[in-house]
Scaffold this active site. Structure first.
Site, PDB file in Angstrom:
ATOM      1  N   ARG A  31       0.844  -1.211   0.000  1.00  0.00           N
ATOM      2  CA  ARG A  31       0.000   0.000   0.000  1.00  0.00           C
ATOM      3  C   ARG A  31       0.878   1.259   0.000  1.00  0.00           C
ATOM      4  NH1 ARG A  31      -3.390  -3.493  -0.665  1.00  0.00           N
ATOM      5  NH2 ARG A  31      -4.910  -4.263   0.837  1.00  0.00           N
ATOM      6  N   GLU A 175     -14.310 -14.429   9.090  1.00  0.00           N
ATOM      7  CA  GLU A 175     -14.221 -13.829   7.751  1.00  0.00           C
ATOM      8  C   GLU A 175     -13.907 -14.873   6.686  1.00  0.00           C
ATOM      9  OE1 GLU A 175     -11.242 -10.742   7.206  1.00  0.00           O
ATOM     10  OE2 GLU A 175     -11.898 -10.353   5.166  1.00  0.00           O
ATOM     11  N   LYS A 217     -17.995 -11.629   8.714  1.00  0.00           N
ATOM     12  CA  LYS A 217     -17.436 -10.649   7.754  1.00  0.00           C
ATOM     13  C   LYS A 217     -17.329 -11.307   6.381  1.00  0.00           C
ATOM     14  CE  LYS A 217     -13.399  -7.721   6.916  1.00  0.00           C
ATOM     15  NZ  LYS A 217     -12.411  -6.822   7.483  1.00  0.00           N
ATOM     16  N   SER A 259     -14.623  -4.950   1.801  1.00  0.00           N
ATOM     17  CA  SER A 259     -14.826  -4.264   0.518  1.00  0.00           C
ATOM     18  C   SER A 259     -14.194  -5.042  -0.634  1.00  0.00           C
ATOM     19  CB  SER A 259     -14.323  -2.823   0.560  1.00  0.00           C
ATOM     20  OG  SER A 259     -12.968  -2.733   0.897  1.00  0.00           O
ATOM     21  N   GLY A 260     -13.136  -5.775  -0.373  1.00  0.00           N
ATOM     22  CA  GLY A 260     -12.620  -6.763  -1.326  1.00  0.00           C
ATOM     23  C   GLY A 260     -12.048  -6.244  -2.639  1.00  0.00           C
ATOM     24  N   GLY A 261     -11.751  -4.950  -2.711  1.00  0.00           N
ATOM     25  CA  GLY A 261     -11.209  -4.420  -3.970  1.00  0.00           C
ATOM     26  C   GLY A 261     -12.225  -3.567  -4.727  1.00  0.00           C
ATOM     27  N   ARG A 290      -9.454  -1.104   2.459  1.00  0.00           N
ATOM     28  CA  ARG A 290      -9.175  -0.191   1.346  1.00  0.00           C
ATOM     29  C   ARG A 290     -10.281   0.835   1.134  1.00  0.00           C
ATOM     30  NH1 ARG A 290      -7.883  -5.205  -2.426  1.00  0.00           N
ATOM     31  NH2 ARG A 290      -9.179  -6.131  -0.804  1.00  0.00           N
TER      32      ARG A 290
HETATM   33  C1  5MM Z   1      -6.638  -4.863   5.972  1.00  0.00           C
HETATM   34  O1  5MM Z   1      -6.431  -5.914   5.065  1.00  0.00           O
HETATM   35  C2  5MM Z   1      -6.500  -7.242   5.538  1.00  0.00           C
HETATM   36  C3  5MM Z   1      -5.372  -7.937   4.817  1.00  0.00           C
HETATM   37  O2  5MM Z   1      -4.562  -8.546   5.690  1.00  0.00           O
HETATM   38  P1  5MM Z   1      -3.188  -9.215   5.169  1.00  0.00           P
HETATM   39  O3  5MM Z   1      -2.190  -8.119   5.158  1.00  0.00           O
HETATM   40  O4  5MM Z   1      -2.884 -10.248   6.191  1.00  0.00           O
HETATM   41  O5  5MM Z   1      -3.417  -9.768   3.796  1.00  0.00           O
HETATM   42  C4  5MM Z   1      -7.819  -7.937   5.111  1.00  0.00           C
HETATM   43  O6  5MM Z   1      -8.022  -9.160   5.738  1.00  0.00           O
HETATM   44  C5  5MM Z   1      -8.970  -7.043   5.395  1.00  0.00           C
HETATM   45  O7  5MM Z   1      -9.210  -6.957   6.766  1.00  0.00           O
HETATM   46  C6  5MM Z   1     -10.254  -7.490   4.728  1.00  0.00           C
HETATM   47  O8  5MM Z   1     -10.027  -8.172   3.520  1.00  0.00           O
HETATM   48  C7  5MM Z   1     -11.071  -6.269   4.448  1.00  0.00           C
HETATM   49  O9  5MM Z   1     -10.296  -5.348   3.732  1.00  0.00           O
HETATM   50  P2  5MM Z   1     -10.852  -4.770   2.372  1.00  0.00           P
HETATM   51  O10 5MM Z   1      -9.742  -3.885   1.864  1.00  0.00           O
HETATM   52  O11 5MM Z   1     -11.127  -5.951   1.486  1.00  0.00           O
HETATM   53  O12 5MM Z   1     -12.097  -4.019   2.765  1.00  0.00           O
END
Ligand code: 5MM
Length: 336
Positions: A31, A175, A217, A259-261, A290
């Site tokens: 990031r 999740e 989640k 949000s997943g991208g 994100r």
């Molecule tokens: C914050 O991102 C998390 C990723 O962790 P890693 O660094 O271990 O891959 C991730 O699990 C996040 O909490 C969820 O996917 C939600 O984040 P988004 O960006 O998808 O909303």
């Protein structure tokens, strides 16, 4: 009402949502690289404490998921990070899995690890102030995946994790993330996500999990990023609600989407429509990484000393997500 249920409701009620700031150092480095900021421990702390000390925390954020490095840091305001979060009224949480690794027997898929020594690590995090935790199982879609092996083994790990977390007096976020990558249709995402969630709850039942003391989640139901059959936000909301109504037991107090991208606006608009049509008793809110931080990170990277400017952008995003969690968001409010 159980203590665990009280914690879950404190995190999710009144339109509040979760800030997923639990990027591991590897992900946070990606990031920060993307905005040309060196990924040092000081910079990771500076960006995160800028968000954690914002006004938006008080009004919109019910919980923050931290990474091991961050929960052990002390902010430049001379407070530990869990103290800084608690002062705003939000609950500190912690990611406790140690990452998704290659699944033996199906090497194109992943299994999330971290169960060894987990009981002891949880006790340490509780002492640091954490009251909820996160573990992410990850599944990819293709014509042969996710396999039964991946669905079963990740569900089993999520259930064993949840049992240890509840034993320690904390709320587990469960999740299961079915990834957006691929050219699959929304219908395929619906079928695979349904199977994954159903199997998770079967395993949680076997492990005697108090369902009133967890937060689910999940991903929303979307067509794959490479699909040429994209669906409208109305359709995303309809399919997502249909999937959750069918597969999530009524005892679960709340669902906080990842949000997943998706872009910030897509994630907000889709959540808003889910809530407009929500005819269940589940709280439906956000647990975004994100989609809460992207614009703030971009601004901060160019104006590292402008704390107020960065916080203003974060406050707006969190405000929009909280409106969406109540079905009150609109494009007009977004543009204000
Ligand atoms: C914050 O991102 C998390 C990723 O962790 P890693 O660094 O271990 O891959 C991730 O699990 C996040 O909490 C969820 O996917 C939600 O984040 P988004 O960006 O998808 O909303």
């Amino acid at each position: 009402m159980s203590e665990l249920n009280k914690i879950a409701l404190k995190i999710l009620s009144n339109g509040k949502g979760i800030l997923a700031a639990d990027e591991s150092n590897g992900t946070m480095t990606k990031r920060l690289d993307s905005v040309n900021v060196p990924s040092t421990s000081e910079n990771r702390l500076l960006f995160r404490e800028t968000l954690f000390s914002s006004e938006g925390m008080k009004n919109y954020i019910g919980g923050v998921i931290l990474y091991d490095e961050t929960i052990n840091q002390t902010s430049n305001l001379q407070k530990t990070i869990p103290e800084l979060i608690s002062i705003s009224g939000a609950v500190p949480g912690i990611k406790v899995d140690t990452g998704a690794k290659i699944l033996a027997g199906s090497p194109e898929e992943k299994i999330t690890e971290g169960l060894d020594g987990l009981r002891e690590r949880l006790q340490g995090y509780y002492k640091l102030g954490a009251r909820f935790t996160k573990w992410r199982g990850v599944y990819n879609i293709s014509n042969k995946y996710p396999s039964t092996l991946s669905i079963q083994s990740n569900a089993h790990a999520l259930a064993r994790y949840s049992a240890l977390v509840q034993e320690c007096g904390m709320v587990p976020i469960v999740e299961p993330e079915v990834l957006m990558d691929g050219d699959h249709s929304a219908e395929v995402c619906f079928d695979k996500t349904s199977e994954v969630i159903r199997r998770c709850f079967e395993e949680l039942a076997i492990h005697k999990i108090d369902l009133s003391g967890i937060i689910l989640k999940p991903n929303m139901i979307l067509a794959g990023t490479e699909s040429n059959k994209k669906i409208s936000s109305e359709e995303v909301a309809r399919l997502t609600l249909k999937c959750l109504k069918k597969n999530v037991p009524f005892e679960v107090p709340g669902i906080a989407f990842l949000s997943g991208g998706q872009t910030e606006i897509e994630a907000t608009k889709n959540l808003n429509l889910i809530n407009k049509h929500n005819d269940t008793n589940f709280i439906m809110t956000y647990s975004y990484g994100r989609a809460l931080q992207k614009s703030a990170l971009k601004f901060w990277s160019k104006n590292i000393k402008d704390t107020n400017g960065t916080q203003k952008i974060f406050n707006h995003r969190a405000n929009m997500c909280t409106l969406a969690a109540q079905g009150k968001w609109s494009a007009e409010l977004e543009a204000k």
